[in-house]
Design a protein around this motif. Structure first.
Motif, PDB file in Angstrom:
ATOM      1  N   CYS B 134       0.877  -1.330  -0.084  1.00 54.40           N
ATOM      2  CA  CYS B 134       0.117  -0.136  -0.077  1.00 54.40           C
ATOM      3  C   CYS B 134       0.960   1.304   0.116  1.00 54.40           C
ATOM      4  CB  CYS B 134      -0.932   0.012   1.320  1.00 54.40           C
ATOM      5  SG  CYS B 134      -0.058  -0.168   2.739  1.00 54.40           S
ATOM      6  N   ASP B 135       2.153   0.972   0.386  1.00 51.71           N
ATOM      7  CA  ASP B 135       3.001   2.277   0.524  1.00 51.71           C
ATOM      8  C   ASP B 135       4.049   2.126  -0.762  1.00 51.71           C
ATOM      9  OD1 ASP B 135       2.120   3.356   2.819  1.00 51.71           O
ATOM     10  OD2 ASP B 135       2.772   1.769   4.023  1.00 51.71           O
ATOM     11  N   ASP B 136       3.932   1.307  -1.371  1.00 53.52           N
ATOM     12  CA  ASP B 136       5.053   1.026  -2.528  1.00 53.52           C
ATOM     13  C   ASP B 136       4.560   2.088  -3.774  1.00 53.52           C
ATOM     14  OD1 ASP B 136       7.027  -0.053  -4.110  1.00 53.52           O
ATOM     15  OD2 ASP B 136       5.701  -0.899  -5.576  1.00 53.52           O
ATOM     16  N   ALA B 137       5.299   3.139  -3.793  1.00 48.64           N
ATOM     17  CA  ALA B 137       5.034   4.341  -4.951  1.00 48.64           C
ATOM     18  C   ALA B 137       4.820   3.618  -6.352  1.00 48.64           C
ATOM     19  CB  ALA B 137       6.261   5.338  -4.873  1.00 48.64           C
ATOM     20  N   ALA B 138       5.680   2.779  -6.705  1.00 47.77           N
ATOM     21  CA  ALA B 138       5.530   2.088  -7.977  1.00 47.77           C
ATOM     22  C   ALA B 138       4.128   1.513  -8.183  1.00 47.77           C
ATOM     23  CB  ALA B 138       6.497   1.412  -8.522  1.00 47.77           C
ATOM     24  N   THR B 139       3.569   0.603  -7.269  1.00 51.71           N
ATOM     25  CA  THR B 139       2.483  -0.048  -7.458  1.00 51.71           C
ATOM     26  C   THR B 139       1.233   0.869  -7.265  1.00 51.71           C
ATOM     27  OG1 THR B 139       3.546  -2.011  -6.145  1.00 51.71           O
ATOM     28  CG2 THR B 139       1.013  -1.803  -5.880  1.00 51.71           C
ATOM     29  N   VAL B 140       1.198   1.809  -6.328  1.00 49.80           N
ATOM     30  CA  VAL B 140       0.114   2.685  -6.223  1.00 49.80           C
ATOM     31  C   VAL B 140       0.090   3.429  -7.632  1.00 49.80           C
ATOM     32  CG1 VAL B 140      -0.343   5.018  -5.322  1.00 49.80           C
ATOM     33  CG2 VAL B 140       0.168   3.040  -3.747  1.00 49.80           C
ATOM     34  N   ALA B 141       1.095   4.057  -8.345  1.00 46.53           N
ATOM     35  CA  ALA B 141       1.287   4.760  -9.305  1.00 46.53           C
ATOM     36  C   ALA B 141       0.694   4.098 -10.813  1.00 46.53           C
ATOM     37  CB  ALA B 141       2.665   5.189  -9.893  1.00 46.53           C
ATOM     38  N   GLU B 142       1.133   2.899 -10.809  1.00 48.96           N
ATOM     39  CA  GLU B 142       0.370   1.841 -11.549  1.00 48.96           C
ATOM     40  C   GLU B 142      -0.999   1.534 -11.546  1.00 48.96           C
ATOM     41  OE1 GLU B 142       1.885  -2.185 -11.103  1.00 48.96           O
ATOM     42  OE2 GLU B 142       1.226  -2.854 -13.455  1.00 48.96           O
ATOM     43  N   LEU B 143      -1.551   1.506 -10.371  1.00 51.34           N
ATOM     44  CA  LEU B 143      -2.892   1.404 -10.000  1.00 51.34           C
ATOM     45  C   LEU B 143      -3.665   2.533 -10.554  1.00 51.34           C
ATOM     46  CD1 LEU B 143      -2.972  -0.993  -7.191  1.00 51.34           C
ATOM     47  CD2 LEU B 143      -3.617  -1.628  -9.285  1.00 51.34           C
ATOM     48  N   GLU B 144      -3.094   3.542 -10.275  1.00 52.65           N
ATOM     49  CA  GLU B 144      -3.740   4.746 -10.412  1.00 52.65           C
ATOM     50  C   GLU B 144      -3.591   5.119 -12.012  1.00 52.65           C
ATOM     51  OE1 GLU B 144      -4.598   7.889  -8.459  1.00 52.65           O
ATOM     52  OE2 GLU B 144      -4.611   6.506  -6.835  1.00 52.65           O
ATOM     53  N   ALA B 145      -2.803   4.643 -12.782  1.00 50.67           N
ATOM     54  CA  ALA B 145      -2.552   4.905 -14.041  1.00 50.67           C
ATOM     55  C   ALA B 145      -3.695   4.159 -14.909  1.00 50.67           C
ATOM     56  CB  ALA B 145      -1.330   4.750 -14.655  1.00 50.67           C
ATOM     57  N   CYS B 146      -3.566   2.866 -14.264  1.00 54.52           N
ATOM     58  CA  CYS B 146      -4.701   1.855 -15.140  1.00 54.52           C
ATOM     59  C   CYS B 146      -5.978   1.969 -14.688  1.00 54.52           C
ATOM     60  CB  CYS B 146      -3.956   0.196 -15.072  1.00 54.52           C
ATOM     61  SG  CYS B 146      -4.374  -0.582 -13.569  1.00 54.52           S
ATOM     62  N   GLY B 147      -6.365   2.567 -13.823  1.00 48.72           N
ATOM     63  CA  GLY B 147      -7.777   2.887 -13.280  1.00 48.72           C
ATOM     64  C   GLY B 147      -8.528   1.314 -12.658  1.00 48.72           C
ATOM     65  N   LEU B 148      -7.746   0.553 -12.262  1.00 43.21           N
ATOM     66  CA  LEU B 148      -8.229  -0.496 -11.712  1.00 43.21           C
ATOM     67  C   LEU B 148      -8.704  -0.229 -10.285  1.00 43.21           C
ATOM     68  CD1 LEU B 148      -8.561  -3.667 -11.951  1.00 43.21           C
ATOM     69  CD2 LEU B 148      -6.779  -4.042 -10.480  1.00 43.21           C
ATOM     70  N   PRO B 149     -10.041  -0.419  -9.657  1.00 35.33           N
ATOM     71  CA  PRO B 149     -10.378   0.150  -8.320  1.00 35.33           C
ATOM     72  C   PRO B 149      -9.285  -0.652  -7.560  1.00 35.33           C
ATOM     73  CG  PRO B 149     -12.326  -0.392  -9.480  1.00 35.33           C
ATOM     74  CD  PRO B 149     -10.937  -1.018 -10.328  1.00 35.33           C
ATOM     75  N   TYR B 150      -8.827   0.142  -6.526  1.00 37.22           N
ATOM     76  CA  TYR B 150      -8.050  -0.520  -5.335  1.00 37.22           C
ATOM     77  C   TYR B 150      -8.359   0.333  -3.872  1.00 37.22           C
ATOM     78  CZ  TYR B 150      -4.562   3.204  -5.562  1.00 37.22           C
ATOM     79  OH  TYR B 150      -3.703   4.364  -5.601  1.00 37.22           O
ATOM     80  N   ALA B 151      -8.054  -0.391  -2.914  1.00 36.88           N
ATOM     81  CA  ALA B 151      -8.225   0.316  -1.530  1.00 36.88           C
ATOM     82  C   ALA B 151      -6.870  -0.230  -0.736  1.00 36.88           C
ATOM     83  CB  ALA B 151      -9.399  -0.261  -0.714  1.00 36.88           C
ATOM     84  N   ARG B 152      -6.563   0.715   0.154  1.00 35.69           N
ATOM     85  CA  ARG B 152      -5.414   0.359   1.071  1.00 35.69           C
ATOM     86  C   ARG B 152      -5.540   0.100   2.537  1.00 35.69           C
ATOM     87  NH1 ARG B 152      -0.881   4.531  -0.038  1.00 35.69           N
ATOM     88  NH2 ARG B 152      -2.383   6.115   0.678  1.00 35.69           N
ATOM     89  N   ILE B 153      -4.903  -0.851   3.016  1.00 37.22           N
ATOM     90  CA  ILE B 153      -4.942  -1.201   4.421  1.00 37.22           C
ATOM     91  C   ILE B 153      -3.815  -0.715   5.139  1.00 37.22           C
ATOM     92  CG2 ILE B 153      -5.057  -2.804   6.208  1.00 37.22           C
ATOM     93  CD1 ILE B 153      -6.237  -4.753   4.172  1.00 37.22           C
ATOM     94  N   ALA B 154      -4.144   0.182   6.026  1.00 37.91           N
ATOM     95  CA  ALA B 154      -3.011   0.841   7.025  1.00 37.91           C
ATOM     96  C   ALA B 154      -1.913   1.462   6.291  1.00 37.91           C
ATOM     97  CB  ALA B 154      -2.462  -0.192   7.869  1.00 37.91           C
ATOM     98  N   PRO B 155      -2.023   2.244   5.281  1.00 37.85           N
ATOM     99  CA  PRO B 155      -0.967   3.204   4.500  1.00 37.85           C
ATOM    100  C   PRO B 155      -0.218   3.967   5.578  1.00 37.85           C
ATOM    101  CG  PRO B 155      -3.012   3.970   3.735  1.00 37.85           C
ATOM    102  CD  PRO B 155      -3.246   2.904   4.536  1.00 37.85           C
ATOM    103  N   THR B 156       0.939   4.213   5.315  1.00 37.72           N
ATOM    104  CA  THR B 156       1.433   5.493   6.251  1.00 37.72           C
ATOM    105  C   THR B 156       2.190   6.433   5.101  1.00 37.72           C
ATOM    106  OG1 THR B 156       3.520   3.889   6.382  1.00 37.72           O
ATOM    107  CG2 THR B 156       2.033   3.977   8.026  1.00 37.72           C
ATOM    108  N   THR B 157       1.773   6.211   4.034  1.00 37.64           N
ATOM    109  CA  THR B 157       1.926   7.252   2.796  1.00 37.64           C
ATOM    110  C   THR B 157       0.978   8.007   2.198  1.00 37.64           C
ATOM    111  OG1 THR B 157       2.462   5.557   1.360  1.00 37.64           O
ATOM    112  CG2 THR B 157       4.420   6.432   2.540  1.00 37.64           C
ATOM    113  N   ASP B 158       1.062   8.912   1.388  1.00 36.05           N
ATOM    114  CA  ASP B 158       0.139   9.530   0.864  1.00 36.05           C
ATOM    115  C   ASP B 158       0.501   9.345  -0.717  1.00 36.05           C
ATOM    116  OD1 ASP B 158      -1.076  10.817   2.810  1.00 36.05           O
ATOM    117  OD2 ASP B 158       0.049  12.641   2.741  1.00 36.05           O
ATOM    118  N   GLY B 159      -0.137  10.078  -1.577  1.00 36.24           N
ATOM    119  CA  GLY B 159       0.151   9.811  -2.943  1.00 36.24           C
ATOM    120  C   GLY B 159      -0.841   9.019  -3.651  1.00 36.24           C
ATOM    121  N   SER B 160      -1.891   8.608  -3.195  1.00 35.04           N
ATOM    122  CA  SER B 160      -2.957   7.622  -3.787  1.00 35.04           C
ATOM    123  C   SER B 160      -4.297   8.537  -3.553  1.00 35.04           C
ATOM    124  CB  SER B 160      -2.917   6.466  -2.976  1.00 35.04           C
ATOM    125  OG  SER B 160      -4.182   5.731  -3.118  1.00 35.04           O
TER     126      SER B 160
END
Lengths: 342, 342
Positions: B134-160
């Protein structure tokens, strides 16, 4: 032609018998394979209709309508055991198109008689049954009847035609007793597992057979009931240690309960292994994180789950059930066992 | 045409409005269905591009091609944590048509940049990301880009822009330090978590801030590196206890490592809590099976997984992201902490 009673689903064998052909031929018909003569085909279809046979699963598979979803059904209170199961199954599916649905159940009753409905709702191609579901007669009968491919992990009962990967729990427990007797223990207690798990019976039998093999008499007062949970092991350990003539060694039927026994010993001021030897079963993660580390039976849970999943794939893809497989166990001796006090 | 603010994903309705066509037509375009005039098609595609609309998911849904499969992606060495995650997600899916695929990764690198491919291969409708993914920038960026719905558990970073259910790790760790200082401890060590988990940083910050709040200076020699595994906690505990001026209390950044510290203390003949207080984090199963039972931060893992899964369902079904949610933590005081030796 007689209809089968509604309480039992017709199987592919029933159809083959009724049509006077081999199972393979029935399978060919429902899979739309070539090389089946039209007359034979008609006979099979008629038999299937008469018997109210639902070929959905087998037919769907070869008709390319596979879901590529496999279920892993279990009811287990030990997170370590559960994750090992999942890891083994997932490792086998790596590189395959199949994906894993985890199907945890709160108890055997919650699963019993519902496998087919669950499999249909989730569109499963097959199911891997872990203990204790693999030994649940109702679950096995249901899967046999509906023709959904399934495989069993570590079953201790017969009555299934499915492939399975097992371990000899009885022999492994006897090896535990050999180890303890070898250390000079004569008064050895057991914390029994959840009676709804067939493994609990197999381990109890191994314990009794082990004592007998060394000329020792099983004492009912030393057979405490547990439920495969830490809390039940703690309670059973407390009870055994409160006995006037308490045991010098306790075999707990799984590691979680052995950890509970360790806690009971700490509370009672009984040193391990100085005044009490403790043995577990599974060699799950918990065996290596408690103090002292547990002497235990290494059960190859991952490997069994891996191979059972492979057997299920063979069944789904080639209608071939690999033969029954027995995995070796290993007694891992660590710090929780030592010589009996003189 | 005004661009939608980046904080909200454009929906199929937005595209239909912008292109002046029906939702059904937009759906047809993105599903490559026949009977759409080239000019209409162009208008829809242009509107989608202008709005930064990612059609794959929404289009698939409206065309009735939902898989009803949700992925739970994690990389975690603690079986207790993993089973809690799964249990929470599965509890939320009970009674829903959605089923859960477990997606364990060996490390963040194995997942990074591959989410989209995995989601496509498995036909997922959405993904729940647990720490540390949930805090991996590359993973978050990829999901943001492809538009697949996702949710995060206990993240400690922003950017999503995804919904999430979090906990304040920093504040929780400060509460641990408050507890230890209240017991008279002044020389407090920490076993840091796996640096690839953002939680490790948050807990280290909380530790330092906690010391500072009490006028204590952080001593780098007391900050031992761990990796969230039992073995790493054991090694770090051994190192901290070998110091000439050793700590009287150790905060381990998770329970598995705290259990390792307990083992190191046993080996060194250091009594807990008599000569050393130990605190963990998570309140997972292991915290209650070791001796003495661990004082730890109760992290509501199940509840977070439950609510994050619910947020994902809302996103998939109604294209609505529930607001960010913060769950309360709780310091659970058990036997592993006591007054500092005078």
């Amino acid at each position: 032609m007689t209809r089968k009673p509604a309480t039992r689903h017709a199987t592919i064998t029933d159809v083959a018998d009724a049509a006077g052909v081999s199972i393979k031929t029935v399978s060919r018909v429902f899979n739309d394979e070539p090389n089946v003569r039209p007359l034979t085909r008609d006979r099979v279809v008629k038999a299937a209709l008469d018997l109210d046979y639902h070929p959905n699963v087998a037919a769907r598979s070869l008709a390319g309508r596979r879901s590529f979803l496999i279920g892993l059904a279990y009811e287990n209170p030990s997170p370590n055991y559960v994750v090992d199961l999942q890891t083994g199954a997932l490792e086998r599916l790596k590189g395959e198109r199949y994906r894993l649905l985890v199907l945890p159940f709160a108890d055997v009753g919650a699963a019993s008689g519902k496998m087919q409905a669950i499999a249909r709702a989730s569109g499963l191609d097959g199911i891997v049954l872990a203990p204790p579901l693999c030994d649940d007669a109702a679950t096995v009968a249901e899967l046999e009847a509906c023709g959904l491919p399934y495989a069993r992990i570590a079953p201790t009962t017969d009555g299934s035609h499915a492939p399975d990967v097992a371990m000899d729990d009885r022999a492994a427990t006897q090896a535990v007793i050999d180890h303890l007797v070898g250390l000079g223990h004569r008064r050895i207690g057991i914390v029994r597992g959840d009676p709804s798990h067939a493994s609990a019976t197999a381990r109890l039998e191994g314990y009794r057979a082990g004592l007998k093999a060394h000329g020792l008499t099983a004492d009912p007062v030393l057979e405490a009931q547990g439920a495969y949970t830490f809390a039940s092991g703690y309670a059973a350990g407390k009870a055994l240690l409160a006995l006037a003539d308490r045991p010098t060694a306790i075999f707990a039927s799984n590691d979680d309960m052995a950890a509970g026994v360790l806690n009971a010993a700490y509370e009672a001021g009984v040193s391990v292994p100085g005044a009490l030897s403790v043995v577990g079963f599974d060699d799950s993660n918990i065996a290596s994180v408690v103090w002292p580390r547990l002497t235990t039976v290494h059960q190859p849970i991952r490997e069994m789950a891996h191979d059972a999943t492979g057997a299920l794939l063979a069944l789904i893809e080639h209608q071939e059930a690999p033969p029954h497989q027995t995995m070796p166990f290993q007694l891992v001796v660590r710090g929780s066992t030592g010589p009996a006090r003189a």
